[in-house]
Design a protein around this motif. Sequence first.
Motif, PDB file in Angstrom:
ATOM      1  N   PHE A  86      -3.287  -2.998  12.619  1.00 24.69           N
ATOM      2  CA  PHE A  86      -3.839  -1.879  11.863  1.00 24.69           C
ATOM      3  C   PHE A  86      -3.159  -1.754  10.503  1.00 24.69           C
ATOM      4  O   PHE A  86      -3.827  -1.618   9.470  1.00 24.69           O
ATOM      5  CB  PHE A  86      -3.691  -0.579  12.659  1.00 24.69           C
ATOM      6  N   LEU A  87      -1.825  -1.806  10.479  1.00 24.76           N
ATOM      7  CA  LEU A  87      -1.100  -1.692   9.207  1.00 24.76           C
ATOM      8  C   LEU A  87      -1.411  -2.857   8.275  1.00 24.76           C
ATOM      9  O   LEU A  87      -1.537  -2.676   7.062  1.00 24.76           O
ATOM     10  CB  LEU A  87       0.406  -1.602   9.461  1.00 24.76           C
ATOM     11  N   SER A  88      -1.543  -4.053   8.836  1.00 23.23           N
ATOM     12  CA  SER A  88      -1.842  -5.223   8.000  1.00 23.23           C
ATOM     13  C   SER A  88      -3.227  -5.123   7.374  1.00 23.23           C
ATOM     14  O   SER A  88      -3.405  -5.434   6.198  1.00 23.23           O
ATOM     15  CB  SER A  88      -1.719  -6.496   8.831  1.00 23.23           C
ATOM     16  N   VAL A  89      -4.200  -4.679   8.149  1.00 18.29           N
ATOM     17  CA  VAL A  89      -5.550  -4.496   7.606  1.00 18.29           C
ATOM     18  C   VAL A  89      -5.537  -3.434   6.514  1.00 18.29           C
ATOM     19  O   VAL A  89      -6.159  -3.593   5.456  1.00 18.29           O
ATOM     20  CB  VAL A  89      -6.547  -4.140   8.731  1.00 18.29           C
ATOM     21  N   LEU A  90      -4.804  -2.367   6.747  1.00 19.71           N
ATOM     22  CA  LEU A  90      -4.688  -1.303   5.758  1.00 19.71           C
ATOM     23  C   LEU A  90      -4.049  -1.816   4.465  1.00 19.71           C
ATOM     24  O   LEU A  90      -4.533  -1.529   3.357  1.00 19.71           O
ATOM     25  CB  LEU A  90      -3.878  -0.145   6.334  1.00 19.71           C
ATOM     26  N   VAL A  91      -2.994  -2.615   4.586  1.00 21.58           N
ATOM     27  CA  VAL A  91      -2.325  -3.168   3.406  1.00 21.58           C
ATOM     28  C   VAL A  91      -3.244  -4.122   2.661  1.00 21.58           C
ATOM     29  O   VAL A  91      -3.288  -4.121   1.425  1.00 21.58           O
ATOM     30  CB  VAL A  91      -0.994  -3.850   3.809  1.00 21.58           C
ATOM     31  N   VAL A  92      -3.978  -4.945   3.392  1.00 24.64           N
ATOM     32  CA  VAL A  92      -4.925  -5.858   2.732  1.00 24.64           C
ATOM     33  C   VAL A  92      -5.952  -5.069   1.937  1.00 24.64           C
ATOM     34  O   VAL A  92      -6.241  -5.379   0.770  1.00 24.64           O
ATOM     35  CB  VAL A  92      -5.616  -6.778   3.764  1.00 24.64           C
ATOM     36  N   ALA A  93      -6.508  -4.032   2.536  1.00 28.90           N
ATOM     37  CA  ALA A  93      -7.518  -3.228   1.833  1.00 28.90           C
ATOM     38  C   ALA A  93      -6.930  -2.533   0.615  1.00 28.90           C
ATOM     39  O   ALA A  93      -7.534  -2.547  -0.476  1.00 28.90           O
ATOM     40  CB  ALA A  93      -8.113  -2.205   2.797  1.00 28.90           C
ATOM     41  N   LEU A  94      -5.749  -1.939   0.777  1.00 28.60           N
ATOM     42  CA  LEU A  94      -5.130  -1.240  -0.359  1.00 28.60           C
ATOM     43  C   LEU A  94      -4.733  -2.200  -1.477  1.00 28.60           C
ATOM     44  O   LEU A  94      -4.935  -1.895  -2.657  1.00 28.60           O
ATOM     45  CB  LEU A  94      -3.919  -0.446   0.114  1.00 28.60           C
ATOM     46  N   LEU A  95      -4.157  -3.346  -1.125  1.00 27.74           N
ATOM     47  CA  LEU A  95      -3.809  -4.332  -2.153  1.00 27.74           C
ATOM     48  C   LEU A  95      -5.047  -4.814  -2.894  1.00 27.74           C
ATOM     49  O   LEU A  95      -5.020  -5.001  -4.113  1.00 27.74           O
ATOM     50  CB  LEU A  95      -3.083  -5.529  -1.527  1.00 27.74           C
ATOM     51  N   HIS A  96      -6.129  -5.019  -2.148  1.00 30.23           N
ATOM     52  CA  HIS A  96      -7.335  -5.507  -2.813  1.00 30.23           C
ATOM     53  C   HIS A  96      -7.947  -4.439  -3.715  1.00 30.23           C
ATOM     54  O   HIS A  96      -8.423  -4.756  -4.813  1.00 30.23           O
ATOM     55  CB  HIS A  96      -8.360  -5.990  -1.792  1.00 30.23           C
ATOM     56  N   LEU A  97      -7.942  -3.194  -3.263  1.00 25.74           N
ATOM     57  CA  LEU A  97      -8.455  -2.125  -4.122  1.00 25.74           C
ATOM     58  C   LEU A  97      -7.587  -1.938  -5.362  1.00 25.74           C
ATOM     59  O   LEU A  97      -8.091  -1.603  -6.433  1.00 25.74           O
ATOM     60  CB  LEU A  97      -8.534  -0.813  -3.339  1.00 25.74           C
ATOM     61  N   TRP A  98      -6.288  -2.153  -5.220  1.00 23.61           N
ATOM     62  CA  TRP A  98      -5.356  -1.947  -6.321  1.00 23.61           C
ATOM     63  C   TRP A  98      -5.383  -3.104  -7.316  1.00 23.61           C
ATOM     64  O   TRP A  98      -5.566  -2.902  -8.509  1.00 23.61           O
ATOM     65  CB  TRP A  98      -3.948  -1.751  -5.762  1.00 23.61           C
ATOM     66  N   LYS A  99      -5.248  -4.340  -6.834  1.00 27.08           N
ATOM     67  CA  LYS A  99      -5.108  -5.489  -7.726  1.00 27.08           C
ATOM     68  C   LYS A  99      -6.369  -6.335  -7.885  1.00 27.08           C
ATOM     69  O   LYS A  99      -6.447  -7.160  -8.785  1.00 27.08           O
ATOM     70  CB  LYS A  99      -3.972  -6.399  -7.234  1.00 27.08           C
ATOM     71  N   ARG A 100      -7.329  -6.192  -6.970  1.00 26.76           N
ATOM     72  CA  ARG A 100      -8.550  -7.009  -7.012  1.00 26.76           C
ATOM     73  C   ARG A 100      -8.230  -8.504  -7.001  1.00 26.76           C
ATOM     74  O   ARG A 100      -8.877  -9.298  -7.675  1.00 26.76           O
ATOM     75  CB  ARG A 100      -9.410  -6.687  -8.230  1.00 26.76           C
ATOM     76  N   ASN A 101      -7.221  -8.882  -6.228  1.00 26.85           N
ATOM     77  CA  ASN A 101      -6.806 -10.278  -6.124  1.00 26.85           C
ATOM     78  C   ASN A 101      -6.846 -10.665  -4.653  1.00 26.85           C
ATOM     79  O   ASN A 101      -6.017 -10.220  -3.856  1.00 26.85           O
ATOM     80  CB  ASN A 101      -5.400 -10.451  -6.696  1.00 26.85           C
ATOM     81  N   THR A 102      -7.798 -11.509  -4.295  1.00 32.08           N
ATOM     82  CA  THR A 102      -7.996 -11.869  -2.899  1.00 32.08           C
ATOM     83  C   THR A 102      -6.784 -12.567  -2.310  1.00 32.08           C
ATOM     84  O   THR A 102      -6.363 -12.254  -1.196  1.00 32.08           O
ATOM     85  CB  THR A 102      -9.239 -12.767  -2.768  1.00 32.08           C
ATOM     86  N   LEU A 104      -3.627 -12.458  -3.224  1.00 30.93           N
ATOM     87  CA  LEU A 104      -2.523 -11.507  -3.063  1.00 30.93           C
ATOM     88  C   LEU A 104      -2.756 -10.614  -1.858  1.00 30.93           C
ATOM     89  O   LEU A 104      -1.836 -10.350  -1.072  1.00 30.93           O
ATOM     90  CB  LEU A 104      -2.365 -10.659  -4.331  1.00 30.93           C
ATOM     91  N   SER A 105      -3.970 -10.152  -1.672  1.00 25.19           N
ATOM     92  CA  SER A 105      -4.289  -9.280  -0.543  1.00 25.19           C
ATOM     93  C   SER A 105      -4.066  -9.994   0.787  1.00 25.19           C
ATOM     94  O   SER A 105      -3.423  -9.456   1.695  1.00 25.19           O
ATOM     95  CB  SER A 105      -5.741  -8.817  -0.628  1.00 25.19           C
ATOM     96  N   ILE A 106      -4.603 -11.195   0.906  1.00 21.00           N
ATOM     97  CA  ILE A 106      -4.470 -11.952   2.152  1.00 21.00           C
ATOM     98  C   ILE A 106      -3.009 -12.296   2.407  1.00 21.00           C
ATOM     99  O   ILE A 106      -2.500 -12.147   3.521  1.00 21.00           O
ATOM    100  CB  ILE A 106      -5.344 -13.217   2.107  1.00 21.00           C
ATOM    101  N   PHE A 107      -2.311 -12.765   1.383  1.00 19.64           N
ATOM    102  CA  PHE A 107      -0.908 -13.145   1.536  1.00 19.64           C
ATOM    103  C   PHE A 107      -0.054 -11.930   1.911  1.00 19.64           C
ATOM    104  O   PHE A 107       0.775 -11.997   2.812  1.00 19.64           O
ATOM    105  CB  PHE A 107      -0.393 -13.788   0.242  1.00 19.64           C
ATOM    106  N   GLY A 108      -0.280 -10.804   1.246  1.00 23.19           N
ATOM    107  CA  GLY A 108       0.486  -9.601   1.545  1.00 23.19           C
ATOM    108  C   GLY A 108       0.263  -9.118   2.971  1.00 23.19           C
ATOM    109  O   GLY A 108       1.217  -8.763   3.680  1.00 23.19           O
ATOM    110  N   GLY A 109      -0.983  -9.101   3.423  1.00 24.77           N
ATOM    111  CA  GLY A 109      -1.284  -8.682   4.787  1.00 24.77           C
ATOM    112  C   GLY A 109      -0.716  -9.625   5.826  1.00 24.77           C
ATOM    113  O   GLY A 109      -0.206  -9.199   6.860  1.00 24.77           O
ATOM    114  N   THR A 110      -0.777 -10.925   5.539  1.00 25.68           N
ATOM    115  CA  THR A 110      -0.240 -11.912   6.474  1.00 25.68           C
ATOM    116  C   THR A 110       1.270 -11.792   6.591  1.00 25.68           C
ATOM    117  O   THR A 110       1.824 -11.815   7.696  1.00 25.68           O
ATOM    118  CB  THR A 110      -0.630 -13.336   6.026  1.00 25.68           C
ATOM    119  N   VAL A 111       1.950 -11.671   5.453  1.00 24.85           N
ATOM    120  CA  VAL A 111       3.407 -11.532   5.482  1.00 24.85           C
ATOM    121  C   VAL A 111       3.810 -10.263   6.228  1.00 24.85           C
ATOM    122  O   VAL A 111       4.718 -10.291   7.076  1.00 24.85           O
ATOM    123  CB  VAL A 111       3.988 -11.550   4.048  1.00 24.85           C
TER     124      VAL A 111
END
Length: 122
Positions: A86-102, A104-111
């Motif tokens: 749940f937290l990883s999905v939330l971070v992926v969504a927030l990172l993507h809304l913030w930076k619009r970088n796919t 970065l979003s995937i890497f951040g959520g995976t890490v």
Amino acid sequence: MLTPIQAVAAIAVMAVVTFLTRALPFLLFDRGDHPPKLVLYLGRVLPPAIIAMLIIYCLKGPLLALRDGFPHLLALQTAGEWLPAFLSVLVVALLHLWKRNTLLSIFGGTVLYMVLIQAVFP
């Protein structure tokens, strides 16, 4: 173990298949200004559909169980079972809304997910 002839044959087949997958679109479609309507439609519809399927696939383990062939929400016992996903999905969504970088979003959520399941909720 492959013999040298089998290895060369396997490499040749892989090379031909790789070449055909790259060349086939140029051979099938004319070189006009506009691609066929089907290709435009698939290019517009498939990426969101694939992302939705990946989300469902990734969350089916922590959140869903199959009972009688149908998905049912699990009676979640501990936060360690569902919180990392749940937290990883939330971070992926927030990172993507913030930076619009796919990436970065995937890497951040995976890490984050790996840190959570390895260190926080082992």
